[in-house]
Scaffold this motif. Structure first.
Motif, mmCIF file in Angstrom:
data_model
loop_
_atom_site.group_PDB
_atom_site.id
_atom_site.type_symbol
_atom_site.label_atom_id
_atom_site.label_comp_id
_atom_site.label_asym_id
_atom_site.label_seq_id
_atom_site.Cartn_x
_atom_site.Cartn_y
_atom_site.Cartn_z
ATOM 1 N N TYR A 3 0.845 -1.188 0.000
ATOM 2 C CA TYR A 3 0.000 0.000 0.000
ATOM 3 C C TYR A 3 0.884 1.242 0.000
ATOM 4 N N TYR A 5 0.635 5.556 0.306
ATOM 5 C CA TYR A 5 -0.278 6.641 0.683
ATOM 6 C C TYR A 5 0.540 7.839 1.166
ATOM 7 N N THR A 7 1.911 10.833 3.584
ATOM 8 C CA THR A 7 2.242 10.773 5.008
ATOM 9 C C THR A 7 1.145 11.328 5.899
ATOM 10 N N PHE A 9 -2.011 10.844 5.499
ATOM 11 C CA PHE A 9 -3.233 10.073 5.277
ATOM 12 C C PHE A 9 -3.977 9.769 6.571
ATOM 13 N N TYR A 10 -3.248 9.321 7.597
ATOM 14 C CA TYR A 10 -3.905 8.923 8.846
ATOM 15 C C TYR A 10 -4.214 10.105 9.761
ATOM 16 N N ASP A 11 -3.873 11.318 9.311
ATOM 17 C CA ASP A 11 -4.232 12.514 10.079
ATOM 18 C C ASP A 11 -5.670 12.946 9.814
ATOM 19 N N GLU A 13 -9.488 13.448 9.873
ATOM 20 C CA GLU A 13 -10.615 13.277 10.794
ATOM 21 C C GLU A 13 -11.848 13.927 10.172
ATOM 22 N N ARG A 94 -15.564 4.367 3.033
ATOM 23 C CA ARG A 94 -14.282 4.728 2.418
ATOM 24 C C ARG A 94 -14.078 6.233 2.270
ATOM 25 N N ARG A 97 -11.463 8.568 1.246
ATOM 26 C CA ARG A 97 -10.314 7.785 0.802
ATOM 27 C C ARG A 97 -10.543 7.309 -0.623
ATOM 28 N N GLU A 133 3.733 0.431 2.672
ATOM 29 C CA GLU A 133 3.440 -0.494 3.759
ATOM 30 C C GLU A 133 2.998 -1.828 3.168
ATOM 31 N N ARG A 135 0.988 -5.350 3.774
ATOM 32 C CA ARG A 135 -0.033 -5.928 4.639
ATOM 33 C C ARG A 135 -0.283 -7.375 4.227
#
Length: 388
Positions: A3, A5, A7, A9-11, A13, A94, A97, A133, A135
């Motif tokens: 994967y 994405y 940096t 991405f997970y921020d 909300e 999703r 995303r 990453e 998985r």
């Protein structure tokens, strides 16, 4: 499975009821088959509401006054509140995303059409970076997937990133160089000369190549009249597209009229120069925009072998947002904020990126329309820059 994405991405909300433009209105929300089965079987009063609020023939949630049937007065989702997160359909789970799928690789981005995502994409002056990453998911094999071409496209895109993020050069010069290089590379792809790409990328990275390219670009600079006409015609291609929101179409017409009908050529060039100076310290926003489009589109050329069109549409989208910024700045008495940028960028992406007819129409324009030849695009990009 690998994967990739950004940096940030997970921020992300979700702003939920505080969102300035909720994703639950203004467009049809498609429901995946698995979720449709769950909704059909859901019991009780809420199950009846589900059954009565879905277009079962087409697989969409019904809308009332342009709002999803389950978007309540507080701009929150009743499915989430009543049945739980696990009952959301794939689209709602999703978004924002966005996934591009390749053999044994998923590239994930946040869609610019979401205001909260747009703030992450455009809100930092740090150079955009990406993470990889692995998985534990089953490997896949795609029929007729050209892995060698895909590898070369990844290397080409890495070179594009280097160019886009070279802040020693104006953003216009960076876009022009990538246009010219992608045009050259497209010829190699068409001739099945992928073996030549490594040597070409080495040559592109040399100072001698940059010097030669800049010299060739001189004939495109400071051609203000041709630049204005080219941008006007490009702007008007947006009218060919499906309209998701009437207000969007109305604002396009108003801004096109303001820039290209009400202003004289001299006035247009003057305010363009003024806005460029006004927004000089925020040029990184256009860099981030261009990076966003290149990340999402370049490697999809593995499916149609048309790299040049993917670069052209990335330039086109970036330019159109720039010109909308100019129009809004002028409308607001030569004032423009980051929130204005977010509103323009996410509204533009919302109309363009979430309509299959619009995506197909733009792909066709980039590949077939004479308005988007290399020479005309270089005029659009460089025509208001001074001669070197």
């Amino acid at each position: 499975m690998e994967y990739t994405y950004p940096t940030f991405f997970y921020d992300f909300e979700c702003e939920a009821s505080d969102c300035s433009d909720t994703c639950c209105k203004g467009w049809g929300i498609a429901i995946d088959p698995v979720s449709l089965k769950k909704y059909r079987k859901y019991p009780g009063f809420f199950g009846n509401r589900l059954k009565n609020s879905i277009d079962w023939e087409h697989g969409y949630f019904e809308q009332y006054n342009g709002r999803c049937a389950f978007l309540n007065e507080e701009n929150l989702c009743d499915i989430y509140a009543e049945a739980g997160k696990e009952m959301l359909c794939k689209t709602c789970t999703r978004y924002p995303r966005h996934y591009e799928e390749y053999e044994n690789l998923r590239e994930i981005s946040l869609s610019l059409s979401c205001p909260a995502a747009a703030r992450l994409i455009l809100g930092s002056d740090k150079k955009m970076e990406f993470l990889n990453e692995c998985r534990k998911t089953p490997e896949e094999e795609y029929e007729q997937f050209d892995f060698f071409l895909f590898t070369k496209l990844g290397e080409i895109r890495d070179y594009f990133y280097e160019v886009v993020q070279d802040r020693e050069q104006p953003i216009e010069d960076r876009m022009a160089l990538i246009l010219a290089v992608s045009h050259d590379l497209q010829k190699r792809i068409q001739r099945k000369q992928l073996y030549a790409i490594d040597d070409l990328l080495k040559r592109y990275r040399t100072p001698a190549f940059s010097k030669t390219a800049n010299k060739k670009f001189e004939k495109y600079r400071n051609q203000k009249t041709r630049h204005r006409e080219q941008i006007k015609h490009m702007f008007r291609t947006l009218y060919r597209l499906e309209v998701l929101r009437p207000s969007w179409h109305q604002s396009l017409k108003r801004r096109e009229k303001r820039l290209y009908q009400e202003l004289t050529r001299e006035e247009y060039h003057k305010i363009s120069q003024e806005f460029a100076a006004y927004y000089q310290e925020k040029q990184y926003e256009y860099e981030q925009l261009f990076m966003y489009f290149l990340f999402n589109h370049v490697c999809t050329a593995v499916y149609d072998q048309d790299l040049f069109s993917k670069v052209k549409l990335s330039v086109f989208h970036t330019l159109m947002i720039q010109k909308l910024n100019l129009a809004v700045w002028l409308e607001q008495g030569k004032s423009f904020t980051f929130e204005d940028q977010i509103k323009i960028a996410h509204s533009y992406a919302r109309e363009i990126e979430h309509s299959d007819p619009n995506l197909e129409a733009i792909d066709h324009m980039m590949a077939e329309d004479e308005l988007f030849t290399l020479d005309k695009l270089l005029i659009a990009v460089l025509g208001e820059t001074q001669l070197a």
